[in-house]
Design a protein around this motif. Structure first.
Motif, mmCIF file in Angstrom:
data_model
loop_
_atom_site.group_PDB
_atom_site.id
_atom_site.type_symbol
_atom_site.label_atom_id
_atom_site.label_comp_id
_atom_site.label_asym_id
_atom_site.label_seq_id
_atom_site.Cartn_x
_atom_site.Cartn_y
_atom_site.Cartn_z
ATOM 1 N N PRO A 1 20.762 46.512 43.919
ATOM 2 C CA PRO A 1 20.912 45.505 44.967
ATOM 3 C C PRO A 1 22.366 45.099 45.147
ATOM 4 N N GLY A 2 22.753 44.865 46.377
ATOM 5 C CA GLY A 2 24.091 44.356 46.673
ATOM 6 C C GLY A 2 24.011 43.150 47.577
ATOM 7 N N ARG A 3 23.508 43.396 48.797
ATOM 8 C CA ARG A 3 23.383 42.326 49.791
ATOM 9 C C ARG A 3 22.606 41.124 49.250
ATOM 10 N N THR A 4 21.501 41.394 48.555
ATOM 11 C CA THR A 4 20.664 40.287 48.102
ATOM 12 C C THR A 4 21.326 39.480 46.995
ATOM 13 N N ILE A 5 22.351 40.039 46.341
ATOM 14 C CA ILE A 5 23.097 39.299 45.326
ATOM 15 C C ILE A 5 24.173 38.430 45.970
ATOM 16 N N ILE A 6 24.906 38.983 46.912
ATOM 17 C CA ILE A 6 26.125 38.342 47.423
ATOM 18 C C ILE A 6 26.010 37.797 48.841
ATOM 19 N N GLY A 7 25.041 38.298 49.621
ATOM 20 C CA GLY A 7 25.007 37.988 51.052
ATOM 21 C C GLY A 7 24.898 36.521 51.382
ATOM 22 N N ARG A 8 23.897 35.859 50.828
ATOM 23 C CA ARG A 8 23.656 34.451 51.161
ATOM 24 C C ARG A 8 24.764 33.548 50.623
ATOM 25 N N ALA A 9 25.447 33.997 49.596
ATOM 26 C CA ALA A 9 26.478 33.167 48.964
ATOM 27 C C ALA A 9 27.751 33.074 49.796
ATOM 28 N N GLY A 10 27.867 33.878 50.849
ATOM 29 C CA GLY A 10 29.084 33.908 51.643
ATOM 30 C C GLY A 10 28.980 33.148 52.950
ATOM 31 N N VAL A 11 30.036 32.421 53.287
ATOM 32 C CA VAL A 11 30.166 31.731 54.579
ATOM 33 C C VAL A 11 31.577 32.001 55.083
ATOM 34 N N THR A 12 31.700 32.337 56.370
ATOM 35 C CA THR A 12 33.030 32.523 56.956
ATOM 36 C C THR A 12 33.359 31.334 57.841
ATOM 37 N N LEU A 13 34.542 30.776 57.617
ATOM 38 C CA LEU A 13 35.015 29.647 58.425
ATOM 39 C C LEU A 13 36.009 30.121 59.464
ATOM 40 N N TYR A 14 35.858 29.630 60.690
ATOM 41 C CA TYR A 14 36.765 29.924 61.793
ATOM 42 C C TYR A 14 37.193 28.622 62.449
ATOM 43 N N GLU A 15 38.274 28.696 63.229
ATOM 44 C CA GLU A 15 38.627 27.591 64.108
ATOM 45 C C GLU A 15 38.380 28.018 65.542
ATOM 46 N N VAL A 16 37.754 27.138 66.312
ATOM 47 C CA VAL A 16 37.501 27.418 67.721
ATOM 48 C C VAL A 16 38.811 27.336 68.489
ATOM 49 N N GLY A 17 39.083 28.361 69.300
ATOM 50 C CA GLY A 17 40.301 28.377 70.101
ATOM 51 C C GLY A 17 40.065 27.982 71.543
ATOM 52 N N THR A 18 39.045 28.597 72.164
ATOM 53 C CA THR A 18 38.708 28.280 73.547
ATOM 54 C C THR A 18 37.203 28.322 73.722
ATOM 55 N N THR A 19 36.713 27.667 74.750
ATOM 56 C CA THR A 19 35.312 27.769 75.149
ATOM 57 C C THR A 19 35.266 27.920 76.665
ATOM 58 N N LYS A 20 34.268 28.619 77.151
ATOM 59 C CA LYS A 20 34.078 28.684 78.598
ATOM 60 C C LYS A 20 32.638 29.062 78.913
ATOM 61 N N ALA A 21 32.142 28.475 79.980
ATOM 62 C CA ALA A 21 30.793 28.772 80.443
ATOM 63 C C ALA A 21 30.847 29.978 81.375
ATOM 64 N N VAL A 22 29.997 30.950 81.103
ATOM 65 C CA VAL A 22 29.952 32.175 81.904
ATOM 66 C C VAL A 22 28.575 32.274 82.562
ATOM 67 N N ARG A 23 28.572 32.389 83.894
ATOM 68 C CA ARG A 23 27.301 32.483 84.609
ATOM 69 C C ARG A 23 26.697 33.860 84.384
ATOM 70 N N VAL A 24 25.447 33.856 83.933
ATOM 71 C CA VAL A 24 24.745 35.106 83.627
ATOM 72 C C VAL A 24 23.855 35.525 84.791
ATOM 73 N N ASP A 25 23.238 34.559 85.450
ATOM 74 C CA ASP A 25 22.460 34.836 86.651
ATOM 75 C C ASP A 25 22.534 33.604 87.541
ATOM 76 N N ASP A 26 21.704 33.563 88.571
ATOM 77 C CA ASP A 26 21.801 32.472 89.533
ATOM 78 C C ASP A 26 21.466 31.113 88.932
ATOM 79 N N GLU A 27 20.704 31.103 87.836
ATOM 80 C CA GLU A 27 20.235 29.844 87.288
ATOM 81 C C GLU A 27 20.820 29.507 85.922
ATOM 82 N N HIS A 28 21.394 30.495 85.244
ATOM 83 C CA HIS A 28 21.744 30.268 83.844
ATOM 84 C C HIS A 28 23.194 30.630 83.533
ATOM 85 N N GLU A 29 23.723 29.909 82.568
ATOM 86 C CA GLU A 29 25.047 30.192 82.029
ATOM 87 C C GLU A 29 24.950 30.321 80.514
#
Length: 470
Positions: A316-344
């Motif tokens: 086993p590899g993933r089952t030993i180490i996978g859940r124990a890991g978290v990656t931290l990021y900083e948000v740089g930008t956000t934007k709403a993108v229209r996917v269809d006529d009703e949703h973004e």
């Protein structure tokens, strides 16, 4: 405004949470919690403190979580084997994530180490691992890697080709040693996983067809330089349930029984591939149930054939180490993108991406995400977390609900990133790799430093023309 209502582009499994700040059980490290002011803490260390001290992107590994899981997995397989009068050895599949510190953790908890390259071997050795408790894998082990492995006395080498068999014989003969080997075979059992993660079907690079095993083992036994230990099979990765392992083991036992007629076959290695939860809808099989089911299936077939249950090995590899890991990021930008006529859809861009987590682009892997620096009262909106790289496929979290007020400067945490994120990381777009930080008991320490632009330039002979390329 980004739509909060179900949309045709949203997968059925993605259900909007009542609270877009919650931490789904089984997905996050057991030590993950919210502090009184709403900041995510891992191993007792607030994410804001980690980011301020080490920067972002940042791989965070819960040391206590890794150790506890290693003990749990080892106990589960040992107990299951002992219930049927056998023994089990557990190798940590270091390809999931390897540093000298991680090797020390798993070795101290009783696991052996599985390596798949000369680099992984050297890291394990640098960590002080006993070579006898190291196994070497790979479909194209370099002659130099085989030489080094036999030189230091690795406990086993998994043979993956006839050419490799002859190379091992030649090296062992020249060194005057006997090398323990296993034979990698394909049982034809197809794991229910991504095609690139399924490793037991016939049309792929690993191992031999099971039908060839007897002839190849006879060849191995002709050489006094080799000690045949048994068959090895790996049916894939990120697998839930024991049925695939049980079917594969049944086919292995049939050949194993015939091989006993020609000599001892002390070990059967059934590989790893046990799945973990990446999203709240994933339901991985408890490791105790998985171990009991696999061993019981093998034992039942052995009883039916009137042969003793061999010693078993797992990787086993993933089952030993996978859940124990978290990656931290900083948000740089956000934007709403229209996917269809009703949703973004809300696109949330972070300061990492496919260079620190290639799995989404490679396998279509699904992940989760939460704001780590605060809690929000805003309602959940359909979001996609993307990286900073010059690729439209640079997606970190494909489908998620995040608070609608997620904004530049927020810290974002992606859980279950302990396996195959650091290992697969790259310098795409000349972006330096993040550091790795271990947390435990309210303290944090770097175990791999952050790369710098200077590191990237250090190998460039256009910058250092007087250096000799090797």
């Amino acid at each position: 405004m980004v739509s909060e209502h179900p949309a045709p582009f949203v997968p059925e499994w993605l259900v909007a949470p009542d609270d877009a700040n919650d931490l789904a059980p089984l997905v996050w490290p057991e030590s993950a919690s919210r502090t009184g002011d709403g900041v995510l803490a891992i191993g007792g260390v607030p994410a804001t403190e980690l980011a301020a001290r080490f920067g972002t992107p940042l791989y965070v590994i819960d040391e206590d979580g890794v150790r506890a899981r290693a003990r749990e997995v080892l106990a589960a397989f040992r107990s299951a084997a002992e219930a049927h009068g056998s023994r089990a050895r557990v190798y940590y599949a270091s390809k999931a994530m390897i540093t000298t510190e991680i090797v020390r953790w798993v070795r101290e908890e009783g696991l052996a180490v599985d390596v798949a390259s000369g680099g992984e071997l050297e890291i394990a050795l640098a960590a002080g691992a006993d070579p006898f408790h190291i196994g070497l894998h790979g479909n194209n082990k370099l002659p130099s890697e085989l030489e080094r492995a036999i030189e230091v006395g690795v406990g086993s080498i998994v043979i993956d080709s006839e050419i490799e068999l002859e190379r091992i014989v030649g090296i062992a003969r020249r060194r005057g040693v006997t090398q323990r080997v296993l034979l990698r075979v394909n049982t034809g059992v197809h794991a229910e996983t991504h095609d690139f993660l399924a490793t037991a079907h016939e049309d792929q690079k690993f191992g031999f067809p099971l039908a060839r095993a007897e002839d190849l083992v006879a060849r191995i036994r002709e050489h006094s330089e080799l000690e045949f230990m048994g068959l090895h099979c790996h049916i894939g990765s990120q697998i839930f349930g024991a049925s695939g392992f049980a079917e594969s083991a049944e086919r292995l036992v049939e050949v194993h029984a015939r091989l006993l007629e020609g000599g001892p076959v002390p070990v059967m290695n059934l590989g790893g591939g046990f799945g973990i939860a990446y999203t709240r809808v994933d339901d991985p099989t408890p490791i105790a149930d998985l171990a009991a089911g696999i061993v019981e299936a093998v034992a039942g077939v052995c009883v039916a054939r009137g042969i003793p249950l061999p010693n078993l090995a797992f990787e086993p590899g993933r089952t030993i180490i996978g859940r124990a890991g978290v990656t931290l990021y900083e948000v740089g930008t956000t934007k709403a993108v229209r996917v269809d006529d009703e949703h973004e859809r809300l696109y949330v861009s972070v300061d990492g991406g496919m260079s620190d987590n290639a799995r989404t682009a490679l396998y279509g892997a699904q992940y989760s995400a939460r704001i780590a620096s605060r809690v929000s009262s805003a309602g959940p909106v359909v979001s996609r977390v993307v990286g900073r790289h010059c690729e439209s496929g640079d997606i970190v979290v494909d489908h998620e609900h995040l608070p609608g007020d997620v904004a530049p400067g927020d810290l974002l945490a992606v859980p279950a990133t302990g396996a195959y994120c650091y290992s697969l990381s790259s310098n795409y777009n000349a972006v330096p790799r993040p550091p790795v930080v271990a947390v435990s008991g309210g303290s944090a320490r770097a175990i791999v430093r952050r790369e710098t632009i200077a590191d990237l330039l250090a190998r460039d002979l256009g910058v250092h023309p007087n250096e000799v390329a090797e």
